[in-house]
Design a protein around this motif. Sequence first.
Motif: not given
Length: 230
Positions: A7-17, A19-26, A56-57
């Motif tokens: 996951l290519h991310y920046a804090p508090d950007n749309a990548s947060l969504v 990250r949350l989905a990946l964590l929820e799915r384990g 994100p990407a």
Amino acid sequence: MSRDLRLHYAPDNASLVIRLALLERGLPFETVLVDRTSRAQDSETYRRINPAGRIPALETNDGPIFETAAILLWLSDRFGGLLPAPDAPDRGAALSWLFFLSNTLHADLRLMFYAERYTADAAGLRASLAPQVTRSLNLLDAQVAQAAPWLGGDVPSPLDLYLCAMLRWCALYPQGGTGWFRLGDFPGLRALAIRTEARDSARIAAAAEGLGPRPFSAPQPANPPEGSAL
């Protein structure tokens, strides 16, 4: 397969969504910081991953994917357990609201947050958008009250995660321009925000990105341990 998600991310950007989905799915995944302070999203290297230069990407064995809704849909179809299956009766309704979040609410918020990029009258643009965004939030508040499994259910779906991130942004951005928004005006959305931020996925994401103890119901400006939210 899931071990190869980056996951290519920046804090508090749309990548947060995402990250949350990946964590929820384990799902196991790596993160790669896109440093906005140096405009890394405009670099040739990043543009090869996301030609639009936005965050994100998600890099996968099938190649990179960009656009928040597209990544959520791909994750759901590839790994299951996130959205109704392609042959499920409520698939169409879930996708309708997913793309409402992406194409309507998120698009309007982007105009509001970055108004100076689009017009010399940034204050006027924001003022004209506030009632429109409020109407969208009222629609979503009513929909959440119906507690469909894919929006407002007991276990947060990608739509819930996407919506909670945008509620956070409504309260914070742009600095000094959030007086139009009060989460308490939307009781269903407020309840959703409180439920979602109590989950392990939200706590892990908040710690990783410096989002504070109540990232959705009482957000505070991001204090990320690395990179920049702006």
